[in-house]
Design a protein around this motif. Structure first.
Motif, PDB file in Angstrom:
ATOM      1  N   UNK A   5       5.122   9.648  31.147  1.00  0.00           N
ATOM      2  CA  UNK A   5       5.143   9.891  32.346  1.00  0.00           C
ATOM      3  C   UNK A   5       6.594  10.834  32.693  1.00  0.00           C
ATOM      4  N   UNK A   6       6.605  11.337  33.682  1.00  0.00           N
ATOM      5  CA  UNK A   6       7.515  12.358  34.271  1.00  0.00           C
ATOM      6  C   UNK A   6       7.890  11.938  35.369  1.00  0.00           C
ATOM      7  N   UNK A   7       9.242  11.669  35.845  1.00  0.00           N
ATOM      8  CA  UNK A   7      10.041  11.215  36.777  1.00  0.00           C
ATOM      9  C   UNK A   7      10.805  12.439  37.605  1.00  0.00           C
ATOM     10  N   UNK A   8      10.338  12.760  38.631  1.00  0.00           N
ATOM     11  CA  UNK A   8      11.261  13.851  39.367  1.00  0.00           C
ATOM     12  C   UNK A   8      11.783  12.850  40.502  1.00  0.00           C
ATOM     13  N   UNK A   9      12.527  13.405  41.624  1.00  0.00           N
ATOM     14  CA  UNK A   9      13.255  13.137  42.579  1.00  0.00           C
ATOM     15  C   UNK A   9      12.414  12.388  43.787  1.00  0.00           C
ATOM     16  N   UNK A  10      11.146  13.063  43.364  1.00  0.00           N
ATOM     17  CA  UNK A  10       9.844  12.594  44.551  1.00  0.00           C
ATOM     18  C   UNK A  10       8.958  11.952  43.896  1.00  0.00           C
ATOM     19  N   UNK A  11       8.435  12.177  42.737  1.00  0.00           N
ATOM     20  CA  UNK A  11       7.208  11.399  41.978  1.00  0.00           C
ATOM     21  C   UNK A  11       7.596  10.726  40.778  1.00  0.00           C
ATOM     22  N   UNK A  12       6.574   9.985  40.373  1.00  0.00           N
ATOM     23  CA  UNK A  12       6.242   9.423  38.932  1.00  0.00           C
ATOM     24  C   UNK A  12       4.929  10.242  38.631  1.00  0.00           C
ATOM     25  N   UNK A  13       5.108  10.985  37.669  1.00  0.00           N
ATOM     26  CA  UNK A  13       3.807  11.689  37.242  1.00  0.00           C
ATOM     27  C   UNK A  13       3.235  11.554  35.963  1.00  0.00           C
ATOM     28  N   UNK A  14       1.993  11.345  35.834  1.00  0.00           N
ATOM     29  CA  UNK A  14       1.303  11.084  34.517  1.00  0.00           C
ATOM     30  C   UNK A  14       0.289  12.431  34.383  1.00  0.00           C
ATOM     31  N   UNK A  15       0.713  13.205  33.481  1.00  0.00           N
ATOM     32  CA  UNK A  15      -0.041  14.401  33.052  1.00  0.00           C
ATOM     33  C   UNK A  15      -1.686  14.063  32.827  1.00  0.00           C
ATOM     34  N   UNK A  16      -2.406  14.995  33.331  1.00  0.00           N
ATOM     35  CA  UNK A  16      -3.860  14.959  33.043  1.00  0.00           C
ATOM     36  C   UNK A  16      -4.088  15.575  31.675  1.00  0.00           C
ATOM     37  N   UNK A  49      -1.683  26.241  36.606  1.00  0.00           N
ATOM     38  CA  UNK A  49      -1.625  25.102  37.408  1.00  0.00           C
ATOM     39  C   UNK A  49      -1.534  24.014  36.533  1.00  0.00           C
ATOM     40  N   UNK A  50      -1.332  22.985  37.038  1.00  0.00           N
ATOM     41  CA  UNK A  50      -1.067  21.488  36.324  1.00  0.00           C
ATOM     42  C   UNK A  50      -1.504  20.313  37.176  1.00  0.00           C
ATOM     43  N   UNK A  51      -2.124  19.508  36.933  1.00  0.00           N
ATOM     44  CA  UNK A  51      -2.846  18.201  37.511  1.00  0.00           C
ATOM     45  C   UNK A  51      -1.876  17.021  36.908  1.00  0.00           C
ATOM     46  N   UNK A  52      -1.481  16.031  37.847  1.00  0.00           N
ATOM     47  CA  UNK A  52      -0.959  14.933  37.507  1.00  0.00           C
ATOM     48  C   UNK A  52      -1.345  13.632  38.352  1.00  0.00           C
ATOM     49  N   UNK A  53      -1.517  12.529  37.893  1.00  0.00           N
ATOM     50  CA  UNK A  53      -1.799  11.392  38.527  1.00  0.00           C
ATOM     51  C   UNK A  53      -0.363  11.192  39.180  1.00  0.00           C
ATOM     52  N   UNK A  54      -0.120  10.690  40.413  1.00  0.00           N
ATOM     53  CA  UNK A  54       1.255  10.804  40.876  1.00  0.00           C
ATOM     54  C   UNK A  54       1.496   9.392  41.740  1.00  0.00           C
ATOM     55  N   UNK A  55       2.783   8.861  41.668  1.00  0.00           N
ATOM     56  CA  UNK A  55       2.927   7.577  42.416  1.00  0.00           C
ATOM     57  C   UNK A  55       4.104   8.257  43.133  1.00  0.00           C
TER      58      UNK A  55
END
Length: 84
Positions: A5-16, A49-55
């Protein structure tokens, strides 16, 4: 092993796994439908483009985040996307 996963200041992302690049581009569209089929190539993007599952951290909302290199691609996606 790469991070799951990748955590930003806004989201926790899981790359497609379909991503060609694992980059978060400047122009983001949050889709608040975690199970909707999101197929960025079908919206004819001109750039990458890129797509992520996002929290979303602010409110705990789950969904998907589509990021685009070009603002026009993000606008095109936003105006055409209809959840299934």
């Amino acid at each position: 092993m790469a991070e799951a996963s990748i955590t930003t200041g806004t989201y926790k992302l899981y790359p497609s796994p379909r991503n060609r690049v694992r980059e978060i581009f400047l122009h983001e569209v949050f889709v608040p439908h975690p199970y909707a089929i999101v197929d960025p190539p079908s919206y004819d993007p001109r750039g990458r483009w890129s797509l992520f599952a996002a929290h979303r951290l602010a409110d705990g909302k789950n969904g998907q985040l589509v990021t685009f290199e070009l603002e026009a691609d993000a606008q095109r996606f936003s105006s055409r996307f209809v959840p299934d």
